[in-house]
Design a protein around this motif. Structure first.
Motif, PDB file in Angstrom:
ATOM      1  N   MET A 273      26.537  -1.552  30.596  1.00 25.26           N
ATOM      2  CA  MET A 273      26.904  -1.650  32.009  1.00 25.26           C
ATOM      3  C   MET A 273      26.173  -0.577  32.805  1.00 25.26           C
ATOM      4  O   MET A 273      26.689   0.512  33.025  1.00 25.26           O
ATOM      5  N   ALA A 275      24.934  -1.126  35.887  1.00 25.43           N
ATOM      6  CA  ALA A 275      24.973  -1.390  37.333  1.00 25.43           C
ATOM      7  C   ALA A 275      25.787  -0.328  38.057  1.00 25.43           C
ATOM      8  O   ALA A 275      26.756   0.211  37.521  1.00 25.43           O
ATOM      9  N   ASP A 279      32.557   0.016  44.417  1.00 31.05           N
ATOM     10  CA  ASP A 279      33.968   0.016  44.040  1.00 31.05           C
ATOM     11  C   ASP A 279      34.819  -0.771  45.045  1.00 31.05           C
ATOM     12  O   ASP A 279      35.857  -1.308  44.689  1.00 31.05           O
ATOM     13  N   PRO A 305      36.798  -5.946  41.566  1.00 28.11           N
ATOM     14  CA  PRO A 305      37.206  -5.938  40.157  1.00 28.11           C
ATOM     15  C   PRO A 305      36.326  -4.975  39.373  1.00 28.11           C
ATOM     16  O   PRO A 305      35.154  -4.792  39.696  1.00 28.11           O
ATOM     17  N   ILE A 307      34.225  -4.462  36.336  1.00 27.00           N
ATOM     18  CA  ILE A 307      33.594  -5.340  35.337  1.00 27.00           C
ATOM     19  C   ILE A 307      33.721  -4.715  33.944  1.00 27.00           C
ATOM     20  O   ILE A 307      34.170  -5.370  32.992  1.00 27.00           O
ATOM     21  N   ALA A 308      33.347  -3.429  33.842  1.00 28.99           N
ATOM     22  CA  ALA A 308      33.364  -2.760  32.531  1.00 28.99           C
ATOM     23  C   ALA A 308      34.775  -2.762  31.944  1.00 28.99           C
ATOM     24  O   ALA A 308      34.963  -3.062  30.760  1.00 28.99           O
ATOM     25  N   PHE A 324      27.998   3.605  31.877  1.00 31.97           N
ATOM     26  CA  PHE A 324      27.310   4.740  32.498  1.00 31.97           C
ATOM     27  C   PHE A 324      28.294   5.496  33.371  1.00 31.97           C
ATOM     28  O   PHE A 324      29.226   4.898  33.924  1.00 31.97           O
ATOM     29  N   LYS A 338      36.548   8.047  31.601  1.00 27.31           N
ATOM     30  CA  LYS A 338      36.104   6.664  31.888  1.00 27.31           C
ATOM     31  C   LYS A 338      35.887   5.871  30.610  1.00 27.31           C
ATOM     32  O   LYS A 338      36.242   4.691  30.516  1.00 27.31           O
ATOM     33  N   LYS A 342      38.190   2.554  30.053  1.00 26.65           N
ATOM     34  CA  LYS A 342      37.552   1.232  30.108  1.00 26.65           C
ATOM     35  C   LYS A 342      37.295   0.651  28.712  1.00 26.65           C
ATOM     36  O   LYS A 342      36.611  -0.356  28.578  1.00 26.65           O
TER      37      LYS A 342
HETATM   38  N1  CTP Z   1      31.649  -0.356  36.582  1.00 25.10           N
HETATM   39  C1  CTP Z   1      31.863  -1.724  36.570  1.00 25.10           C
HETATM   40  N2  CTP Z   1      32.532  -2.324  37.574  1.00 25.10           N
HETATM   41  C2  CTP Z   1      32.998  -1.622  38.613  1.00 25.10           C
HETATM   42  C3  CTP Z   1      32.780  -0.227  38.645  1.00 25.10           C
HETATM   43  C4  CTP Z   1      32.105   0.366  37.618  1.00 25.10           C
HETATM   44  O1  CTP Z   1      31.448  -2.367  35.616  1.00 25.10           O
HETATM   45  N3  CTP Z   1      33.634  -2.232  39.585  1.00 25.10           N
HETATM   46  C5  CTP Z   1      30.974   0.275  35.458  1.00 25.10           C
HETATM   47  C6  CTP Z   1      29.621   0.860  35.779  1.00 25.10           C
HETATM   48  O2  CTP Z   1      28.582  -0.067  35.570  1.00 25.10           O
HETATM   49  C7  CTP Z   1      29.537   2.037  34.826  1.00 25.10           C
HETATM   50  C8  CTP Z   1      30.962   2.467  34.650  1.00 25.10           C
HETATM   51  O3  CTP Z   1      31.753   1.349  35.027  1.00 25.10           O
HETATM   52  O4  CTP Z   1      29.068   1.645  33.556  1.00 25.10           O
HETATM   53  C9  CTP Z   1      31.371   3.669  35.450  1.00 25.10           C
HETATM   54  O5  CTP Z   1      31.175   3.457  36.773  1.00 25.10           O
HETATM   55  P1  CTP Z   1      31.627   4.479  37.920  1.00 25.10           P
HETATM   56  O6  CTP Z   1      31.431   3.796  39.225  1.00 25.10           O
HETATM   57  O7  CTP Z   1      30.962   5.788  37.719  1.00 25.10           O
HETATM   58  O8  CTP Z   1      33.127   4.669  37.559  1.00 25.10           O
HETATM   59  P2  CTP Z   1      34.398   4.345  38.323  1.00 25.10           P
HETATM   60  O9  CTP Z   1      35.347   3.910  37.285  1.00 25.10           O
HETATM   61  O10 CTP Z   1      34.149   3.436  39.468  1.00 25.10           O
HETATM   62  O11 CTP Z   1      34.818   5.795  38.836  1.00 25.10           O
HETATM   63  P3  CTP Z   1      34.429   6.646  40.131  1.00 25.10           P
HETATM   64  O12 CTP Z   1      33.568   5.803  41.035  1.00 25.10           O
HETATM   65  O13 CTP Z   1      35.750   6.983  40.672  1.00 25.10           O
HETATM   66  O14 CTP Z   1      33.700   7.833  39.593  1.00 25.10           O
END
Ligand code: CTP
Length: 404
Positions: A273, A275, A279, A305, A307-308, A324, A338, A342
């Protein structure tokens, strides 16, 4: 030991003056331990005799689809080979291969081959530059065939320029390099998300981020080169994978990326993941362009939503998820949280504090954190090299899960 040792190589020779170099090419391939089957077009036999080449390759040379003894099985030959090398390749045969015209043994084997194909054109400089020729070269590359670049120098016409066939030593070196590459992901299906997502506000505006998609595209290319079958779900990025076998699904929004990822995940052995998913998205999308009005404007956002996390909750034994984390403070703790939340197996942490790491730069400095509290630290390197490190981690994770 040469990576050509015991490899089965078909050498296709077409009617160019450079065909005389094929003798040296066969000699070098045989010396490296390869088994060489030579195929020639009729025109090629005017430049070098089949007898010379059958002597050097220690196998009968095939020049036609039929011989007096019977039919030459091009399908069997196409499946027998570990690599098909066409050197020299004339403009005429190039066009035939591009158009799928199988009126000689070489073109028929080309169409039946499942192995990697390398082609070394040989032409006069104006022929080489002609858009018709360049168009066919691009078409062959789009099929996944590997171009062995032409050289610069004096040509048979007396002109000087680009168009010479690469030297046999160079062709052998490229083949050895290709065959030496790891093919350790053969049979694995890898799903990769990459790029930003754009969340529309109205028909012309969106909420997005600065992700370029570089890391995810590098991962897709590297995994495909190592033999994986790759599906790349790519948000709005200027980049596209260069490996033709990568299946790319273009999406715009987080919701679209989510739908595609959920659809593809059950068949995947790994999901990576990469991408930078938005959020939040605007709660309402205006049908018409929003006109300016007043001194302030508010956009209400609602959560997208994750995804991860959704894939993490659906993970089956044997499947692995690599995510990531891009952090600016308390990096390792945030990333580890995280990873666990996840249900990932590994998380790639990049810190925005590092010079040369992060969005839209060719390099990255990462740390890999694993569920069992292990971690790996890497120095700053090109994203292509980071991709290899991440894929090595995937291979280790599969090995561990298969021994539990
Ligand atoms: N990710 C995802 N779907 C989302 C948000 C994040 O699949 N809606 C995945 C990203 O591709 C990445 C990981 O989750 O591999 C972490 O993403 P990040 O945005 O850093 O984490 P969040 O859980 O959104 O935390 P924050 O933004 O509060 O740091």
């Amino acid at each position: 030991m040469s990576s050509l040792q015991n490899k089965k190589i078909i050498l296709g020779i077409t009617g160019s003056i450079a065909a005389y170099k094929a003798a040296q090419l066969v000699r070098l391939l045989a010396k490296s331990g390869a088994e060489v089957q030579v195929l020639m077009t009729d025109a090629a036999t005017g430049f070098i005799t089949p007898l010379t080449l059958s002597t050097l390759s220690k196998r009968p040379v095939l020049t036609g689809i039929h011989t007096e003894e019977g039919w030459n099985n091009h399908v069997e030959l196409g499946l027998w080979a570990d690599a098909l090398v066409i050197a020299p390749l004339t403009a005429t045969t190039l066009a035939k291969l591009s158009m799928g015209i199988a009126d000689n043994i070489l073109a028929a084997v080309y169409l039946s081959a499942r192995c990697p194909v390398f082609f070394a054109p040989a032409m006069d400089l104006d022929m080489w530059k002609h858009p018709a020729v360049q168009g066919h070269v691009e078409r062959l590359q789009s099929f996944g065939n590997h171009l062995i670049p032409v050289g610069y120098g004096e040509l048979a016409s007396g002109l000087t320029g680009e168009g010479r066939m690469a030297e046999p030593e160079e062709i052998v070196r490229l083949l050895e390099e290709f065959l030496a590459k790891k093919q350790d992901l053969t049979g694995k299906k890898i799903l990769i998300t990459a790029g930003p997502t754009y969340e529309p506000i109205d028909p012309v505006r969106f909420v997005g981020n600065r992700s370029s998609g570089r890391m995810g595209v590098a991962l897709a290319n590297a995994a495909a080169r190592r033999g994986a079958s790759v599906t790349l779900i790519l948000g709005p990025s200027k980049l596209s994978p260069t490996e033709p076998s990568v299946e790319t699904i273009r999406v715009e929004t987080a919701q679209q990326m989510y739908d595609q990822a959920l659809r593809c995940f059950p068949a995947a052995d790994a999901a990576i993941m990469a991408a930078a998913v938005a959020d939040y998205r605007p709660a309402e999308v205006a049908d018409e362009k929003i006109k300016k009005a007043g001194e302030e404007m508010n956009i209400r956002l609602v959560k997208n939503p994750d995804i991860a996390a959704t894939l993490g909750s659906r993970k089956q034994p044997g499947q692995i998820i690599i995510g990531f984390a891009l952090e600016t403070n308390n990096e390792a703790d945030n990333a580890r949280e995280k990873l666990l939340k996840k249900n990932m197996d590994c998380i790639v942490l990049n810190s925005l504090r590092d010079a040369g790491a992060g969005f839209d730069v060719p390099t990255n400095r990462v740390m890999l954190l694993f569920k069992d509290n292990n971690s790996l630290h890497f120095e700053l390197k090109h994203k292509d090299a980071v991709a290899e490190d991440i894929l090595d981690a995937a291979v280790r994770l599969w090995n561990v899960s298969s021994t539990i």
